[in-house]
Design an enzyme around this catalytic site. Structure first.
Site, PDB file in Angstrom:
ATOM      1  CD  GLU A  73      10.245   0.455   6.736  1.00  8.78           C
ATOM      2  OE1 GLU A  73      10.722  -0.629   6.339  1.00  8.78           O
ATOM      3  OE2 GLU A  73       9.040   0.611   6.995  1.00  8.78           O
ATOM      4  CE1 TYR A 119     -11.649  -1.032 -12.133  1.00 12.13           C
ATOM      5  CE2 TYR A 119     -12.276  -3.270 -12.735  1.00 12.13           C
ATOM      6  CZ  TYR A 119     -12.585  -1.922 -12.641  1.00 12.13           C
ATOM      7  OH  TYR A 119     -13.800  -1.458 -13.078  1.00 12.13           O
TER       8      TYR A 119
END
Length: 211
Positions: A73, A119
């Site tokens: 990956e 957040y």
């Protein structure tokens, strides 16, 4: 940080993610950009048992220079780095709640998780869904590349998140925030939760910038 310190940081962060159940087996990978390329976790290695001396080193084009063989990956990281010169670290996990969201049939492909907390908006922002590709399919890199310039994080369908940050600490924190917000989203499905308004989102981005 010099390269040795970055290697130690990758090992520390990888162990932390593994110990807290955010990655399992040999899944997931981490990379950090260096002056002339990047270093990352090798293929088929548990993030909880990394050896700093055996981390993979690649050049700026993603070519293997030394260390153990890179994960299949690696091209996902290359795609993010090419589109995000301001970012210096990438975390890709198969974390349970984020993957669960990526499997939902009715998830919004432009923004998979609603703005439930300040957040989340500050560290992740909008999270687009990348259509399913077989692991290792290089076309997945092109799909990520098409979104990475506008988004610091993407969610791979039936696979997991890829998150970039200005440094490894920032990338890990954003990944953790994404996973916890995915958990909240799943808990609140069907409850019509109160999300942040667009005005509240704009105020956050004006003060803290976009992730």
């Amino acid at each position: 940080m010099n390269e040795n310190q970055l290697r130690e940081q990758i090992v520390t962060m990888g162990r932390s993610l593994f110990d807290r159940g955010l990655t399992m087996g040999s899944s997931g990978n981490i990379s950090v950009r260096t002056g002339d390329g990047w270093i990352m976790t090798p293929t088929n290695v548990c993030l909880g048992r990394l050896d700093p001396a055996r981390l993979t080193r690649l050049d700026a084009r993603g070519q293997h220079l030394d260390g153990d063989p890179p994960t299949k990956e690696a091209f996902l990281h290359l795609a993010m780095y090419e589109e995000r010169p301001q970012d210096n670290a990438i975390v890709h996990l198969h974390s349970t709640h984020s993957v669960a969201v990526s499997c939902l049939p009715d998830v919004c492909e432009q923004d998979c998780i609603p703005p439930l907390t300040a957040y989340y908006v500050m560290r992740v922002g909008k999270l687009p869904l990348v259509p399913y590709h077989m692991p290792g399919d290089l076309a997945l890199g092109d799909a990520v590349r098409g979104l990475a310039g506008r988004h610091s994080a993407v969610l791979l369908a039936n696979h997991g998140p890829v998150v970039a940050g200005k440094n490894l600490e920032a990338a890990v924190y954003a990944t953790e925030e994404l996973e916890e917000t995915a958990k909240l989203y799943l808990l609140l499905r069907g409850q019509n939760p109160r999300c942040l308004t667009q005005a509240q989102i704009d105020a956050l981005q004006e003060r803290y910038g976009k992730p």
